[in-house]
Design an enzyme around this catalytic site. Structure first.
Site, PDB file in Angstrom:
ATOM      1  N   HIS A 153      42.313  50.030  47.016  1.00 39.04           N
ATOM      2  CA  HIS A 153      42.215  49.540  45.642  1.00 39.04           C
ATOM      3  C   HIS A 153      41.020  48.604  45.525  1.00 39.04           C
ATOM      4  CE1 HIS A 153      43.272  46.539  42.403  1.00 39.04           C
ATOM      5  NE2 HIS A 153      43.309  47.681  41.741  1.00 39.04           N
ATOM      6  N   SER A 154      40.222  48.793  44.478  1.00 36.50           N
ATOM      7  CA  SER A 154      39.149  47.871  44.119  1.00 36.50           C
ATOM      8  C   SER A 154      38.201  47.605  45.296  1.00 36.50           C
ATOM      9  CB  SER A 154      39.770  46.577  43.579  1.00 36.50           C
ATOM     10  OG  SER A 154      38.830  45.795  42.888  1.00 36.50           O
ATOM     11  N   PHE A 155      37.956  46.333  45.634  1.00 41.34           N
ATOM     12  CA  PHE A 155      37.070  45.972  46.741  1.00 41.34           C
ATOM     13  C   PHE A 155      37.436  46.722  48.021  1.00 41.34           C
ATOM     14  CE2 PHE A 155      35.754  43.518  50.350  1.00 41.34           C
ATOM     15  CZ  PHE A 155      34.600  42.834  49.991  1.00 41.34           C
ATOM     16  N   GLY A 171      37.872  49.630  48.519  1.00 39.84           N
ATOM     17  CA  GLY A 171      37.171  50.897  48.662  1.00 39.84           C
ATOM     18  C   GLY A 171      36.028  50.817  49.655  1.00 39.84           C
ATOM     19  N   HIS A 178      43.520  47.778  35.752  1.00 42.05           N
ATOM     20  CA  HIS A 178      42.983  47.845  37.112  1.00 42.05           C
ATOM     21  C   HIS A 178      44.042  47.638  38.191  1.00 42.05           C
ATOM     22  CE1 HIS A 178      39.841  47.666  40.127  1.00 42.05           C
ATOM     23  NE2 HIS A 178      40.136  46.425  40.455  1.00 42.05           N
TER      24      HIS A 178
END
Length: 263
Positions: A105-107, A109, A246
């Site tokens: 998720h998010s960062f 990645g 998000h």
């Protein structure tokens, strides 16, 4: 053993499987998930999703990166993106995990792309949940839109000799329900600035050669994730959308868990 006895045993085994419920019946279909959190979060953010996956009989690991979450006391000036990547690899190696479904998720990645690049043989597939996949030689801040980069740098503070970015309100991640906003706000911790500044090192394309899926959160959609969603579509990744913000693993945990189980 007489034929009638064998038949009776077979019927009893079948009945027992039914009595034990779907988890036992699906034991042979169990997957191994490693769920990677985003900035300011920790493994705790995956607990609503992990609970649902485990109830279905799957193995789930939710590592927290060094210096954040329950490991915030380990924050120091040396912590960077490579530290996070090694955190995940260490869990995979110590738990002797194979054929992993790696979810980021998010960062997270960027972390996932680094992990896949270093131990591709352990990864069966990758799912990027509203997560940028990064690119070789470029840092998180280097790829971020100018407004995001400026906001992160403006939020930098000194924590006992370590430059870190203070967390924003969780409303910035698309949460609006008061209970969810409060639950996330009281758990978020600062992120080491160096993790944002470390160039990602990849030998191949982000996500490697494994089957990959990108899940875009679109209500509201974060503009800085759009380039990653476009990359996924243009490079043949499976692509789908969730009508939530998000932090989907918190706002829609049941739907996220269901999507992670789709082959």
């Amino acid at each position: 053993m007489k034929r009638r006895t064998i038949l009776n045993l077979a019927v009893s085994a079948s009945a027992a499987a039914g009595l034990l419920g779907p988890t036992a019946a699906r034991a042979t279909d169990a997957k191994t998930f490693v769920l990677l959190h985003g900035a300011f979060h920790g493994g705790w953010c995956w607990s609503p999703v992990a609970e649902r996956l485990r109830a279905e009989g799957h193995r789930v690991f939710t590592p927290t990166f060094t210096g954040v979450g329950e490991r915030a006391h380990l924050l120091n000036p040396t912590v960077d993106l490579n530290t996070f990547i090694q955190d995940v690899i260490a869990v995979v190696e110590m738990e002797e995990l194979q054929r992993i479904t790696l979810v980021a998720h998010s960062f997270g990645g960027y972390v996932a792309s680094g992990v896949i690049d270093r131990i591709p043989g352990r990864i069966a597939s990758a799912i990027y949940l509203d997560a940028p996949m990064g690119s070789n030689g470029v840092s998180v801040l280097g790829e971020a839109p100018a407004d995001v980069r400026q906001a992160r740098l403006a939020a930098a503070v000194d924590l006992n000799g370590t430059r870190a970015i203070a967390p924003p309100s969780s409303t910035a991640f698309g949460l609006s329900e008061a209970a969810q906003v409060a639950w996330v706000n009281r758990r978020m911790t600062p992120m080491p600035l160096r993790a944002y500044e470390t160039p990602l090192t990849l030998k191949g394309p982000p996500g490697g050669g494994q089957p990959k899926r990108f899940i875009r959160c679109v209500e509201p959609a974060l503009p800085n994730i759009e380039a990653s969603g476009r990359y996924a579509r243009e490079h043949g990744w499976r692509y789908s959308e969730l009508r939530t913000g998000h932090d989907a693993m918190i706002s829609m945990p049941t739907q996220v868990a269901e999507m992670l189980l789709v082959d």
